[in-house]
Design a protein around this motif. Structure first.
Motif, short mmCIF file in Angstrom:
data_model
loop_
_atom_site.label_atom_id
_atom_site.label_comp_id
_atom_site.label_asym_id
_atom_site.label_seq_id
_atom_site.Cartn_x
_atom_site.Cartn_y
_atom_site.Cartn_z
N SER A 15 1.09 -1.16 -0.26
CA SER A 15 0.15 0.16 0.43
C SER A 15 0.62 1.53 0.42
N PHE A 16 0.16 2.48 -0.53
CA PHE A 16 0.88 3.77 -0.87
C PHE A 16 0.45 4.24 0.17
N LEU A 17 1.86 4.68 1.29
CA LEU A 17 2.05 5.57 2.56
C LEU A 17 1.90 7.20 2.13
N ARG A 18 3.44 7.68 1.80
CA ARG A 18 3.16 9.74 1.03
C ARG A 18 4.06 9.15 0.25
N MET A 19 3.71 10.16 -1.05
CA MET A 19 5.16 10.72 -1.02
C MET A 19 6.06 12.01 -0.85
N THR A 56 5.97 5.18 -13.89
CA THR A 56 5.10 6.05 -13.72
C THR A 56 5.46 7.16 -13.38
N LEU A 57 6.00 7.49 -12.52
CA LEU A 57 6.85 8.92 -12.59
C LEU A 57 7.61 9.85 -13.41
N HIS A 58 8.13 8.34 -14.40
CA HIS A 58 8.88 8.93 -15.29
C HIS A 58 8.04 9.42 -16.64
N LEU A 59 6.95 8.51 -16.33
CA LEU A 59 5.90 9.35 -17.60
C LEU A 59 4.84 10.28 -17.24
N CYS A 60 4.82 10.47 -15.48
CA CYS A 60 4.47 11.84 -15.42
C CYS A 60 5.29 13.20 -15.58
N LEU A 61 6.13 12.52 -15.32
CA LEU A 61 7.40 13.91 -15.95
C LEU A 61 7.57 14.63 -17.20
N ALA A 96 0.46 15.21 -15.99
CA ALA A 96 0.39 14.07 -14.72
C ALA A 96 -0.67 13.64 -15.93
N THR A 97 -1.64 14.69 -16.55
CA THR A 97 -2.86 13.34 -17.48
C THR A 97 -2.02 12.63 -18.78
N ALA A 98 -1.02 12.92 -19.53
CA ALA A 98 -0.68 12.79 -20.52
C ALA A 98 -0.37 11.62 -19.95
N SER A 99 0.03 11.23 -18.70
CA SER A 99 0.37 9.22 -18.53
C SER A 99 -0.74 9.11 -18.18
N SER A 100 -2.06 9.64 -17.93
CA SER A 100 -3.58 8.98 -17.44
C SER A 100 -3.42 7.68 -18.14
N GLN A 133 -0.38 16.56 -6.63
CA GLN A 133 -1.03 15.72 -6.31
C GLN A 133 -1.54 14.79 -7.10
N LYS A 134 -1.76 15.74 -8.88
CA LYS A 134 -1.87 14.78 -9.35
C LYS A 134 -0.89 12.89 -9.17
N CYS A 135 0.67 13.71 -9.71
CA CYS A 135 1.57 12.26 -9.64
C CYS A 135 1.40 11.74 -8.26
N LYS A 136 1.17 12.20 -7.14
CA LYS A 136 0.60 10.99 -5.62
C LYS A 136 -0.40 10.06 -6.26
N GLN A 137 -1.42 10.94 -6.73
CA GLN A 137 -2.49 10.13 -6.78
C GLN A 137 -1.94 9.10 -8.06
N ARG A 138 -1.47 9.21 -8.71
CA ARG A 138 -0.95 8.38 -10.07
C ARG A 138 -0.25 7.68 -9.26
N VAL A 139 0.57 7.86 -8.57
CA VAL A 139 1.54 6.70 -7.94
C VAL A 139 1.10 5.63 -7.03
N ALA A 140 -0.38 6.04 -6.36
CA ALA A 140 -1.41 5.76 -5.07
C ALA A 140 -1.57 4.53 -6.21
N ARG A 141 -2.72 5.03 -7.30
CA ARG A 141 -2.88 4.49 -8.43
C ARG A 141 -2.98 3.26 -8.77
N THR A 142 -0.73 3.34 -8.80
CA THR A 142 -0.79 1.93 -9.56
C THR A 142 0.09 0.87 -8.81
N VAL A 143 0.18 1.82 -7.10
CA VAL A 143 0.99 0.73 -6.32
C VAL A 143 -0.05 -0.46 -6.27
#
Length: 843
Positions: free
Chosen positions: A767-771, A822-827, A836-840, A788-798
């Motif tokens: 589970s994702f705790l924080r970033m 996921t982080l590299h795609l968001c970046l 972050a929507t580009a890698s949604s 914040q969108k990127c954090k949510q995306r990483v949490a959904r990935t985990v």
């Protein structure tokens, strides 16, 4: 004057009325200073002055006009006078002190000014008498002075030699009313090692000394005491003997730079001119001359050598560790600014303190050598002062001196890449060998030990040869008994060479407080090695308490504990479950060896091997996994810069169930394989990667009940069967947008920390705790909304991988791989403008 008990007399009985008052001060010396005249101003004015006729100030007057015929010669200039002393001036007859008013403390101020003038004059004349003028200015005078020396006068001859030696390395640069400037070095601009300004400031008792470069001396109290006591010879002698060691210490504590720096040619000349006689024998003098001419031997400039062994391991450090202790754009350093502090215990006594627990005394002597020894603690023990014991300190420094002077194994290293700790776990090694090595015994030295015992009386005097001239022909005198210079085909295994050197040179170590002599030409590298060695000892000293706290808080008494601790080796053993872990200090590295107790007993009892079932084998670590643990310990845990939190995290890892530990080992092995496979011109610390973070930078306030858990960055909740850990993601520098690096605090903008929780009950999940990252937690994301969108995306990935991901290669490895992608795609989407929507749509 009466209140200050100053004897004075007024001029009376003259034809014309006199306004002069003659007085005498007890501290004034010389005929011209016995009686001082105070002249009152014209009637109706408050002006008054004091004039002192003196040849010294007449010389300053001539020097100010540019005359080259003064006793100061042509190379000395006039030093500026501060605005506070603008009421003091010199003229063609002497010096004049002028005052515009009469106050209650006017005479007191006058006495203080005259005292400062007298002290500055006495010091300047003492320096000029000892150093004279430049040799090219008054060569004939020096020749005539030498011819007047009595024939056979040994004392005069010795004094002349000492003065001549001082003239070669010291030079007066400027002189003024209240100050004197001089330098120490070769005399040329590139060869000046230090510059000194001595001044007598208004309102202060005694002199004040300023040194350049700054902080070369921790403080100048002892040097100022020499000046205030009129001991000019002692002052220059102290500077001459301590400047070189302090420069070597500064070079050893400075980080090694990756780019070469051209050495000033005058520096080597300055050091060579300091010696009274040849330090080294003729067979090694050429080697030393070459080494002192290289940037590595330059005590004035930054080292031009490659980073010391172990610094390359910094590429595996986590985000915060890399930020605070070197990294891309930062000079790589194996030392933190707070690691080393220098204290002067005496004029010739320098104490080097490493992280408050270890201290080494460096005592400076003539002959370009120092004595290094661990600081002996007082009666109260190391907790009161001094140093913890440093086992094998004397053989360690003697070995390094021999390497430096004789060119043996020039790349001394305790680097992890040169030691193969997995040898103890090789499949073809017998269990008996494993057990003996786990006990800390060196099984390959039996024959060598016998040879050493036979040759011991021949070489036992080596440590007593040093005080006269270490590295001198005396060192070559023991050559037949001590083969210091080895040929490449000596037949000694590489992994035993250091141990043989240690065993031969270090017969009897005086309980960890034995010292040795070190020539100045080898001092910088010896000190750099000592600091690494002290770092290893410091890290080892943290182990017993960490083991007791962590193992005691997580495991039961029969599940894990510290077995034994040997401070003399030093070495220790502890067990966790069915495994015994042996940690020992090998030169400048901690080594870990692992022994499976169950497997050892099974090999001792062959009949039980037939009864071993497959389920039991599942709960045992394989030889490859044990080798991975040992390699990870040397490469990542016990590497520079040394950090107790990494050791605490590693110990916490060992307390995990075998199945969970195996998941972390798969993650570690996968990350190491990626680093080895990456290439290109990108710096190692900038290559995109993801790794397990062992460093804990949250402080010790998170868990007040159990501080040991706060030291670890991996938190194992045994009742709930879960473990919290962090992953450090180094982003691809090619995708990072241009941002202002200011405001990043201790973080690097291209690093992101992702904290996860691995629950390994019946239904294992991650589970994702924080970033978090730099710049207020959003790293290089300019917009907080995008972050914040990127954090949510990483949490959904985990969460998505935890519920339906491919875990054949390891659950944690799969999570880490997807988080990095996921982080590299968001970046990348952020760089392209889509956020972050580009890698949604990516998973």
């Amino acid at each position: 004057m009466e209140a200050l008990d100053i004897p004075y007399v007024e001029e009376v009985g003259l034809r014309n009325a006199s306004s002069n008052v003659w007085f005498r001060l007890p501290f004034t010396r010389g005929d011209s200073w016995q009686y001082i005249c105070l002249r009152l101003g014209r009637p109706g004015t408050m002006y008054w002055d004091v004039k002192i006729n003196d040849q010294h100030f007449r010389d300053l007057w001539e020097l100010q006009k540019g005359s080259g015929s003064t006793p100061w010669g042509s190379g000395v200039r006039i030093a500026n006078t501060s605005d506070v002393d603008s009421h003091i001036r010199y003229d063609a007859e002497g010096v004049v002190l002028s005052y515009q008013s009469v106050e209650a403390d006017s005479v007191k101020k006058l006495v203080a000014d005259i005292q400062r003038l007298s002290n500055a004059r006495m010091f300047a004349l003492g320096m000029r008498k000892l150093l004279g003028v430049k040799a090219d200015d008054k060569q004939e005078d020096s020749t005539n002075a030498d011819s007047k020396s009595p024939v056979g006068s040994k004392g005069v001859e010795t004094s002349d030699k000492f003065s001549e030696q001082m003239r070669r390395v010291f030079r007066i640069e400027a002189v003024g009313l209240m100050s004197l400037w001089f330098s120490f070095g070769s005399g040329s601009g590139s060869g000046v090692l230090a510059r000194f300004v001595v001044e007598w400031e208004s309102g202060k008792e005694g002199c004040t000394m300023h040194v350049s470069p700054d902080q070369l001396w921790p403080h100048t109290k002892f040097l100022e005491d020499f000046i205030n006591g009129g001991e000019v010879v002692s002052l220059l002698d102290c500077i001459r003997l301590t400047a070189g060691p302090l420069h070597s210490l500064a070079a050893a504590t400075r980080p090694a730079r990756a780019t070469p720096v051209t050495a000033g040619p005058g520096v080597a000349a300055a050091l060579s001119s300091m010696s009274k006689q040849g330090l080294l024998s003729s067979n090694v003098s050429s080697n030393i001359n070459q080494s002192t001419a290289t940037p590595a031997g330059n005590p004035m400039l930054s080292s031009g050598t490659a980073p010391p062994p172990g610094i390359q391991n910094l590429q595996g450090a986590a985000m915060l560790a890399a930020a605070g202790r070197g990294g891309p754009g930062i000079v790589p350093s194996s030392l933190l600014p707070i690691d080393v502090s220098v204290v002067l215990r005496g004029p010739y006594w320098i104490r080097i303190v490493y992280r408050k627990n270890f201290a080494v005394d460096m005592r400076c002597f003539a002959g370009d050598q120092v004595w290094l020894q661990p600081a002996t603690p007082p009666k109260g023990g190391p907790s009161v002062g001094g140093s913890l014991p440093c086992p094998q300190f004397r053989p360690f420094i003697m070995e390094h001196v021999a390497q430096e002077l004789n060119g043996i194994e020039p790349s001394f290293t305790g680097g992890p890449q040169n030691v193969v700790p997995a040898n103890s776990n090789a499949p073809n090694m017998g269990s008996g060998q494993q057990l003996s090595m786990a006990n800390g015994n060196r099984v390959n030295l039996s024959a060598a030990a016998a040879a050493i015992s036979r040759s011991g009386p021949q070489v036992s005097s080596l440590n007593r040869v040093g005080p006269a001239h270490p590295g001198s022909p005396n060192l070559g005198a023991v050559g037949p008994a001590l083969p210091i210079r080895r040929s490449p085909g000596a037949g000694v295994p590489p992994h035993v060479r250091g141990e043989l050197n240690t065993a031969i040179i270090g017969l009897g170590d005086d309980g960890g407080y034995g010292g040795g002599w070190v020539p100045l030409v080898a001092l910088k590298k010896v000190l750099r090695g000592i600091l690494k060695y002290l770092g290893v000892l410091w890290l080892f000293a943290q182990l017993p308490d960490l083991l007791k706290e962590i193992l005691g808080s997580i495991l039961k008494d029969n599940e894990g504990a510290l077995l034994n601790l040997d401070q003399e080796q030093p070495a220790l053993r502890f067990f966790v479950g069915g495994y015994v872990f042996a940690v020992s200090v090998h030169r400048v590295q901690l080594l870990l060896q692992v022994l499976s107790v169950k497997r050892f007993h099974q090999q001792q009892q062959q009949q039980q091997q037939q009864q071993q079932n497959s389920s039991a084998a599942q709960d045992e670590l394989t030889q490859a996994e044990i080798g991975e643990i040992c390699d990870y310990f040397s490469r990542r845990v016990a590497s520079e810069p040394y950090d107790a939190s990494r050791v605490a995290s590693f110990i916490t890892l060992l307390t995990l169930p075998i199945s969970v530990l195996r998941e972390f080992l798969k993650l570690i092995a996968w990350k190491k394989g990626l680093v080895q496979a990456q290439g290109g011109e990108i710096a190692p610390a900038q290559k995109p990667r993801i790794e397990l973070c062992l460093e804990n930078h949250a402080g010790l306030t998170d868990n007040a009940e159990n501080p040991s858990l706060s030291k670890s960055n991996i938190h194992y909740d045994r009742p709930r069967s879960s473990v919290d850990f962090a992953l450090t993601v180094v982003l691809d520098p090619a995708h990072i947008p241009h941002i202002n690096a200011a405001g990043g605090a201790a973080w690097l903008p291209y690093c992101v920390s992702v904290r996860l929780r691995y629950s390994f009950m019946e239904n294992a999940s991650v589970s994702f705790l924080r970033m978090e990252g730099s710049h207020g937690g959003r790293a290089c994301w300019p917009s907080n909304e995008e972050w914040q969108k990127c954090k949510q995306r990483v949490a959904r990935t985990v969460e998505g991988f935890s519920s339906g991901g491919d875990i054949t290669q390891g659950r944690l490895r799969g999570v880490a791989d997807n988080v990095q992608r996921t982080l590299h795609l968001c970046l990348q989407g952020l760089r392209d403008g889509g956020g972050a929507t580009a890698s949604s749509g990516a998973t």
